[in-house]
Write a protein that holds these residues in place. Structure first.
Motif, PDB file in Angstrom:
ATOM      1  N   PRO A   1       0.814  -1.233   0.000  1.00 26.02           N
ATOM      2  CA  PRO A   1       0.000   0.000   0.000  1.00 26.02           C
ATOM      3  C   PRO A   1       0.848   1.284   0.000  1.00 26.02           C
ATOM      4  O   PRO A   1       0.473   2.267  -0.639  1.00 26.02           O
ATOM      5  N   VAL A   2       1.975   1.251   0.685  1.00 25.01           N
ATOM      6  CA  VAL A   2       2.866   2.416   0.697  1.00 25.01           C
ATOM      7  C   VAL A   2       3.477   2.605  -0.686  1.00 25.01           C
ATOM      8  O   VAL A   2       3.562   3.732  -1.198  1.00 25.01           O
ATOM      9  N   LEU A   3       3.885   1.510  -1.310  1.00 26.60           N
ATOM     10  CA  LEU A   3       4.456   1.582  -2.662  1.00 26.60           C
ATOM     11  C   LEU A   3       3.399   2.067  -3.661  1.00 26.60           C
ATOM     12  O   LEU A   3       3.708   2.824  -4.584  1.00 26.60           O
ATOM     13  N   GLU A   4       2.154   1.640  -3.479  1.00 25.46           N
ATOM     14  CA  GLU A   4       1.065   2.113  -4.341  1.00 25.46           C
ATOM     15  C   GLU A   4       0.895   3.624  -4.207  1.00 25.46           C
ATOM     16  O   GLU A   4       0.692   4.317  -5.202  1.00 25.46           O
ATOM     17  N   GLU A   5       0.967   4.119  -2.976  1.00 30.47           N
ATOM     18  CA  GLU A   5       0.852   5.566  -2.746  1.00 30.47           C
ATOM     19  C   GLU A   5       1.969   6.313  -3.478  1.00 30.47           C
ATOM     20  O   GLU A   5       1.731   7.354  -4.096  1.00 30.47           O
ATOM     21  N   ALA A   6       3.182   5.758  -3.431  1.00 32.98           N
ATOM     22  CA  ALA A   6       4.304   6.373  -4.145  1.00 32.98           C
ATOM     23  C   ALA A   6       4.077   6.327  -5.658  1.00 32.98           C
ATOM     24  O   ALA A   6       4.376   7.288  -6.370  1.00 32.98           O
ATOM     25  N   ALA A   7       3.511   5.214  -6.137  1.00 29.41           N
ATOM     26  CA  ALA A   7       3.230   5.089  -7.572  1.00 29.41           C
ATOM     27  C   ALA A   7       2.218   6.140  -8.026  1.00 29.41           C
ATOM     28  O   ALA A   7       2.385   6.768  -9.072  1.00 29.41           O
ATOM     29  N   VAL A   8       1.179   6.332  -7.239  1.00 25.93           N
ATOM     30  CA  VAL A   8       0.170   7.343  -7.573  1.00 25.93           C
ATOM     31  C   VAL A   8       0.827   8.728  -7.597  1.00 25.93           C
ATOM     32  O   VAL A   8       0.591   9.522  -8.515  1.00 25.93           O
ATOM     33  N   PHE A   9       1.660   9.024  -6.619  1.00 23.43           N
ATOM     34  CA  PHE A   9       2.358  10.305  -6.566  1.00 23.43           C
ATOM     35  C   PHE A   9       3.193  10.534  -7.827  1.00 23.43           C
ATOM     36  O   PHE A   9       3.267  11.637  -8.346  1.00 23.43           O
ATOM     37  N   LEU A  10       3.805   9.456  -8.337  1.00 19.44           N
ATOM     38  CA  LEU A  10       4.666   9.566  -9.518  1.00 19.44           C
ATOM     39  C   LEU A  10       3.901   9.414 -10.834  1.00 19.44           C
ATOM     40  O   LEU A  10       4.502   9.395 -11.903  1.00 19.44           O
ATOM     41  N   GLY A  11       2.585   9.316 -10.768  1.00 20.50           N
ATOM     42  CA  GLY A  11       1.776   9.293 -11.991  1.00 20.50           C
ATOM     43  C   GLY A  11       1.290   7.935 -12.418  1.00 20.50           C
ATOM     44  O   GLY A  11       0.684   7.798 -13.479  1.00 20.50           O
ATOM     45  N   GLY A  12       1.524   6.902 -11.636  1.00 20.10           N
ATOM     46  CA  GLY A  12       1.061   5.565 -11.974  1.00 20.10           C
ATOM     47  C   GLY A  12      -0.361   5.335 -11.510  1.00 20.10           C
ATOM     48  O   GLY A  12      -0.927   6.125 -10.746  1.00 20.10           O
ATOM     49  N   LYS A  13      -0.953   4.264 -11.996  1.00 18.75           N
ATOM     50  CA  LYS A  13      -2.312   3.890 -11.612  1.00 18.75           C
ATOM     51  C   LYS A  13      -2.277   2.421 -11.177  1.00 18.75           C
ATOM     52  O   LYS A  13      -2.618   1.533 -11.962  1.00 18.75           O
ATOM     53  N   PRO A  14      -1.860   2.182  -9.918  1.00 17.21           N
ATOM     54  CA  PRO A  14      -1.711   0.791  -9.487  1.00 17.21           C
ATOM     55  C   PRO A  14      -3.016   0.035  -9.283  1.00 17.21           C
ATOM     56  O   PRO A  14      -3.010  -1.173  -9.176  1.00 17.21           O
ATOM     57  N   ARG A  15      -4.133   0.737  -9.247  1.00 17.83           N
ATOM     58  CA  ARG A  15      -5.437   0.083  -9.078  1.00 17.83           C
ATOM     59  C   ARG A  15      -6.394   0.543 -10.178  1.00 17.83           C
ATOM     60  O   ARG A  15      -6.216   1.580 -10.776  1.00 17.83           O
ATOM     61  N   THR A  16      -7.412  -0.252 -10.401  1.00 19.45           N
ATOM     62  CA  THR A  16      -8.432   0.110 -11.387  1.00 19.45           C
ATOM     63  C   THR A  16      -9.168   1.355 -10.903  1.00 19.45           C
ATOM     64  O   THR A  16      -9.052   1.752  -9.749  1.00 19.45           O
ATOM     65  N   ASP A  17      -9.931   1.957 -11.792  1.00 18.71           N
ATOM     66  CA  ASP A  17     -10.639   3.203 -11.460  1.00 18.71           C
ATOM     67  C   ASP A  17     -11.556   3.073 -10.251  1.00 18.71           C
ATOM     68  O   ASP A  17     -11.763   4.032  -9.524  1.00 18.71           O
ATOM     69  N   ASP A  18     -12.093   1.872 -10.030  1.00 16.84           N
ATOM     70  CA  ASP A  18     -12.965   1.684  -8.863  1.00 16.84           C
ATOM     71  C   ASP A  18     -12.160   1.522  -7.566  1.00 16.84           C
ATOM     72  O   ASP A  18     -12.734   1.475  -6.478  1.00 16.84           O
ATOM     73  N   GLY A  19     -10.830   1.435  -7.685  1.00 15.07           N
ATOM     74  CA  GLY A  19      -9.966   1.349  -6.515  1.00 15.07           C
ATOM     75  C   GLY A  19      -9.898  -0.021  -5.882  1.00 15.07           C
ATOM     76  O   GLY A  19      -9.262  -0.209  -4.846  1.00 15.07           O
ATOM     77  N   VAL A  20     -10.525  -1.004  -6.500  1.00 14.51           N
ATOM     78  CA  VAL A  20     -10.595  -2.326  -5.889  1.00 14.51           C
ATOM     79  C   VAL A  20      -9.517  -3.267  -6.449  1.00 14.51           C
ATOM     80  O   VAL A  20      -8.744  -3.848  -5.701  1.00 14.51           O
ATOM     81  N   SER A  21      -9.463  -3.426  -7.753  1.00 14.05           N
ATOM     82  CA  SER A  21      -8.564  -4.406  -8.365  1.00 14.05           C
ATOM     83  C   SER A  21      -7.154  -3.859  -8.530  1.00 14.05           C
ATOM     84  O   SER A  21      -6.948  -2.721  -8.921  1.00 14.05           O
ATOM     85  N   ILE A  22      -6.205  -4.732  -8.239  1.00 17.87           N
ATOM     86  CA  ILE A  22      -4.787  -4.389  -8.393  1.00 17.87           C
ATOM     87  C   ILE A  22      -4.401  -4.580  -9.855  1.00 17.87           C
ATOM     88  O   ILE A  22      -4.771  -5.576 -10.479  1.00 17.87           O
ATOM     89  N   ARG A  23      -3.637  -3.639 -10.400  1.00 19.57           N
ATOM     90  CA  ARG A  23      -3.244  -3.700 -11.808  1.00 19.57           C
ATOM     91  C   ARG A  23      -1.814  -4.203 -11.998  1.00 19.57           C
ATOM     92  O   ARG A  23      -1.386  -4.371 -13.119  1.00 19.57           O
ATOM     93  N   TYR A  24      -1.061  -4.402 -10.944  1.00 20.48           N
ATOM     94  CA  TYR A  24       0.306  -4.890 -11.097  1.00 20.48           C
ATOM     95  C   TYR A  24       0.361  -6.380 -10.752  1.00 20.48           C
ATOM     96  O   TYR A  24      -0.468  -6.895 -10.011  1.00 20.48           O
TER      97      TYR A  24
END
Length: 192
Positions: free
Chosen positions: A57-80
């Motif tokens: 979850p911390v790495l996902e937060e960093a990914a979002v900060f850097l412009g990535g989308k680690p989860r689907t638009d609904d925020g439920v499914s993991i994309r990596y």
């Protein structure tokens, strides 16, 4: 490369990481992730290990900060595919903000977080320079068209290999390039 030039590059990389950490959108956890990345590390594995200490979850937060989308638009499914693929993407996203050399205008450049570019490297995801020479180039809609930045060209020694009649030929495989191939095979579907 001279020691002075290496120090100058490292100084620019550290300055970029520091600037990212000062961004008002950068939370404390993301700052810890950015601080864990060591631009002076000689081996990729060092930064992989440094970032592996963080929970997903911390790495996902960093990914979002850097412009990535680690989860689907609904925020439920993991994309990596795995935590290590997320870490690989984070390392490439960080390094994509470091200074690059533009082959078109022959100047060094670096993109800011969130800055859009005409082309993105199909290997590291880094953006092209936004100089007029690049902006004048048409976006290619040919299936399979890829752009590779000069940094990846050099890292993978792509500019040194050509086949008969100047055609591109693959370099001979070494243990290091096999490992790099495995790393590059991981798809970062959360980029789109």
């Amino acid at each position: 490369m001279t020691e002075a030039k290496e120090k100058a590059i490292l100084g620019k990389q550290k300055a970029i990481l520091s600037e990212l950490s000062k961004d008002s959108d950068c939370g404390d956890e993301v700052k810890r992730v950015l601080k864990a990345y060591n631009p002076a590390a000689k081996k990729y594995q060092t930064n992989l290990n440094n970032l592996d200490k963080f929970d997903a979850p911390v790495l996902e937060e960093a990914a979002v900060f850097l412009g990535g989308k680690p989860r689907t638009d609904d925020g439920v499914s993991i994309r990596y595919r795995s935590k290590s693929s997320l870490i690989d993407w984070l390392i490439m996203a960080i390094e994509g903000l470091f200074p690059q050399f533009c082959e078109a205008c022959e100047l060094d450049y670096s993109l800011k977080r969130g800055e859009k570019s005409r082309f993105n490297c199909s290997s590291c995801g880094g953006g092209s320079h936004n100089c007029h020479l690049i902006q004048e180039q048409p976006k290619c809609s040919v299936p399979g068209f890829v752009w590779i930045c000069s940094g990846c060209m050099k890292k993978n020694r792509l500019e040194t290999f050509s086949g008969e009649n100047g055609e591109f030929a693959s370099p001979p495989k070494s243990a290091a390039s096999e490992a790099n191939d495995d790393s590059l095979r991981r798809k970062f579907s959360f980029l789109s």
